[in-house]
Design an enzyme around this catalytic site. Sequence first.
Site, PDB file in Angstrom:
ATOM      1  N   ASP A 154       0.833  -1.205   0.000  1.00 49.84           N
ATOM      2  CA  ASP A 154       0.000   0.000   0.000  1.00 49.84           C
ATOM      3  C   ASP A 154       0.865   1.251   0.000  1.00 49.84           C
ATOM      4  O   ASP A 154       0.557   2.239  -0.648  1.00 49.84           O
ATOM      5  CB  ASP A 154      -0.882   0.042   1.251  1.00 49.84           C
ATOM      6  CG  ASP A 154      -1.983  -0.998   1.169  1.00 49.84           C
ATOM      7  OD1 ASP A 154      -2.038  -1.702   0.145  1.00 49.84           O
ATOM      8  OD2 ASP A 154      -2.769  -1.073   2.118  1.00 49.84           O
ATOM      9  N   ALA A 155       1.941   1.189   0.773  1.00 50.11           N
ATOM     10  CA  ALA A 155       2.809   2.369   0.885  1.00 50.11           C
ATOM     11  C   ALA A 155       3.387   2.712  -0.487  1.00 50.11           C
ATOM     12  O   ALA A 155       3.395   3.867  -0.906  1.00 50.11           O
ATOM     13  CB  ALA A 155       3.933   2.095   1.886  1.00 50.11           C
ATOM     14  N   GLU A 156       3.820   1.675  -1.182  1.00 55.98           N
ATOM     15  CA  GLU A 156       4.380   1.892  -2.517  1.00 55.98           C
ATOM     16  C   GLU A 156       3.310   2.445  -3.449  1.00 55.98           C
ATOM     17  O   GLU A 156       3.537   3.376  -4.221  1.00 55.98           O
ATOM     18  CB  GLU A 156       4.925   0.552  -3.037  1.00 55.98           C
ATOM     19  CG  GLU A 156       5.469   0.585  -4.449  1.00 55.98           C
ATOM     20  CD  GLU A 156       6.803   1.301  -4.579  1.00 55.98           C
ATOM     21  OE1 GLU A 156       7.230   1.518  -5.706  1.00 55.98           O
ATOM     22  OE2 GLU A 156       7.392   1.661  -3.537  1.00 55.98           O
ATOM     23  N   GLU A 189      -9.187   5.727  16.151  1.00 57.03           N
ATOM     24  CA  GLU A 189      -9.622   4.333  16.030  1.00 57.03           C
ATOM     25  C   GLU A 189      -8.548   3.513  15.332  1.00 57.03           C
ATOM     26  O   GLU A 189      -7.742   4.052  14.581  1.00 57.03           O
ATOM     27  CB  GLU A 189     -10.879   4.252  15.141  1.00 57.03           C
ATOM     28  CG  GLU A 189     -12.040   5.062  15.618  1.00 57.03           C
ATOM     29  CD  GLU A 189     -12.989   5.402  14.465  1.00 57.03           C
ATOM     30  OE1 GLU A 189     -13.707   6.412  14.600  1.00 57.03           O
ATOM     31  OE2 GLU A 189     -13.005   4.668  13.451  1.00 57.03           O
ATOM     32  N   LYS A 218      -7.189   1.252  12.496  1.00 49.50           N
ATOM     33  CA  LYS A 218      -7.518   1.147  11.085  1.00 49.50           C
ATOM     34  C   LYS A 218      -7.412  -0.317  10.686  1.00 49.50           C
ATOM     35  O   LYS A 218      -6.334  -0.830  10.405  1.00 49.50           O
ATOM     36  CB  LYS A 218      -6.571   2.003  10.253  1.00 49.50           C
ATOM     37  CG  LYS A 218      -6.955   2.065   8.794  1.00 49.50           C
ATOM     38  CD  LYS A 218      -6.071   3.076   8.074  1.00 49.50           C
ATOM     39  CE  LYS A 218      -6.483   3.186   6.630  1.00 49.50           C
ATOM     40  NZ  LYS A 218      -6.551   1.900   5.931  1.00 49.50           N
ATOM     41  N   CYS A 236      11.367 -10.530 -25.374  1.00 46.83           N
ATOM     42  CA  CYS A 236      11.963 -11.357 -26.393  1.00 46.83           C
ATOM     43  C   CYS A 236      10.781 -11.840 -27.232  1.00 46.83           C
ATOM     44  O   CYS A 236       9.875 -12.474 -26.709  1.00 46.83           O
ATOM     45  CB  CYS A 236      12.672 -12.553 -25.767  1.00 46.83           C
ATOM     46  SG  CYS A 236      13.043 -13.841 -26.961  1.00 46.83           S
TER      47      CYS A 236
HETATM   48 ZN   LIG Z   1      14.568 -15.342 -25.921  1.00 44.71          ZN
END
Ligand SMILES: [Zn+2]
Length: 653
Positions: free
Chosen positions: A32-34, A112, A114, A413
């Site tokens: 979540d932080a990210e 409260e 969370k 690729c």
């Molecule tokens: Zn390949």
Amino acid sequence: MLSLKARITELRRRIERHNRLYYEANRPEISDAEFDRLVKELARLESEHPEFASATSPTQRVGERPQKEFKSVRHLVPMLSIDNTYSKEEIAEFDERTRKNLKGKRLEYVVELKIDGVSLSLIYEKGKLRRAATRGDGQWGDEVTENIRTLAGIPRTLGGSRVPGEIEVRGEVFLPKKNFLALNAEKGRLGEELFVNPRNAAAGSLKLLDPALTAKRGLSFFAHGVGRMDPGFVKTQAELLAHHELCLDLQAVYRLCELWEAKKDSLEYAIDGLVIKVNDLEAQQFLGTTHKSPRWVIAYKFPAEKAKTKLLGISVQVGRTGVLTPVANLEPVFLAGTTVSRATLHNEDEVKRLGLKIGDWVLVEKSGEIIPQVIEVIKSRRTGKEKAFALPKKCPVCGSAVVREKEEVATRCVNLGCPAQLKAKLIHFASRKAMDIEGLGDVLAAQLVDKGLVKGFPDLYLLKKEALAGLERMGDKSAVNLLAGIEQSKKCELSRLLFGLGIRHVGENAARALGRHFGSMPALLSASDDDFEAVEDVGEVMAESLREFFANEDNLRILKRLETLGLNMTEPRKKAAASPFSGKTYVLTGVLKGFTRDEASRRILDLGGKVSSSVSQKTEAVITGADPGSKWQEAQKLGVKILTEEDFKRLLT
Ligand SMILES: [Zn+2]
């Protein structure tokens, strides 16, 4: 450096993708932080450069889109999201803002826990539960009343001496840690994909199409607010809540933040922070909302656990779809309960954005049970010996030139014969949830490809014992067993084959839904986008991917060959279980001797029927016990069938 516009576009795409993974697939890849960092960066860029602002940007919306299997309902009062902070400074800014807006009025906060769950709105009329809905996009949510009725923690009737005429209760549905672990253990035994964290498990459980299954998951509910309510019914947030602490100043708020961060692991349910609300409801009203969030509340989220370590190198993996993924090889470090030695770097742009060089000291983050992420380079610790990294111009496995399409972040690729892709595809094809070919794991897949014995799925079905027996660690007996496994796999249902083919975005559940819906390969091949989207679990993105897959000549040729080789291309179509209850709605009234009301409901649900609390033309029958209420009269008036308890028991057997 990426151009600003490109960065904005990329952020939007990544946020959309993670939104989908989170809300639709319940399978987040980043913490979540990210995620919040991505959203914040995007919001900042958009506000600094309004010329790039867009109404369709994910910053303009909250949360998920409602799923089409459930009825969409409009919220009486929009369910906004709460602003998140990760630092005391930001809490202080919130406090300063709030005091200024309240012009010196007395201010106290209610704090409260969370709970890491799924937001839910419950509407009670004259004390009776009338509707339950998820948050959805904040304006429209999914109605989940039937599923919610099975939750022990949600009263169907409000007690007490003062019952409001109408009240909308809001709160979180969550899965206690114990139930989460048990659920994942069970999924593990069945070879199913595990839930990443309790919240995703709760979301998945709430949205099960069968309320009887939801009931088995052991969800709980925690109320934390009201949407609409009779005016003046209560005056403060604190009166509404059973669990809270009042704080008169910021210092008290900070103390609670520290206290709960230290104590969070001792709770029976997962919390990811605290919610700080202005206590006085009138003051809340006065402060109002922005277009996205209320101004009277802020969430303080505990920081994700982080560790410093050294980036020893970056290896490049080639996946099933040919995507080259840079992976960080780290000096092993202990983080959030496990030793971490690898972290995904997603793609080349991410490496550039981080400014990552081999030999760097980095900050690694992991929250919950999510894959670790490199989030920052500690540039102050550089010695000058660090080496820059670039994705190779050629596939590290097959040596073909790699391609990065204009609008894509992924480098691929594109050599269809690339052994790395083929190996990964075979392993997936043979996996337990796909064609379930025992003995065909990574070692054997590598040998089959490297020796040139298998160039595509059909070749598996042409393997001969003599060729196999010549492979390393493969005796006569294992060869015979493997061939038996391959032969057996021909009988697999269509859905397993669909999953095994590795069509982009098509997971196990979607494959099953597709198999049951269409029933055969020809039916699938002639399906339109709309036909695909009519299937539960299939969204726009997946429909597009299916259409592409089935439009490809090579794929069609492979399918034809598999059919000729004797693979099953059918699946029994989903039909309502053969029970007199399937698809029909029943109403219960009066006291039954042999069952409680809950047991009776559950039996009906288990057999594919529905239970409603009111009688209408659509009611199949009213099941009547002793002292029936007004529903019995209603049934007579509408001419709805009336069943005694004896009739009901007979139907059950
Ligand atoms: Zn390949």
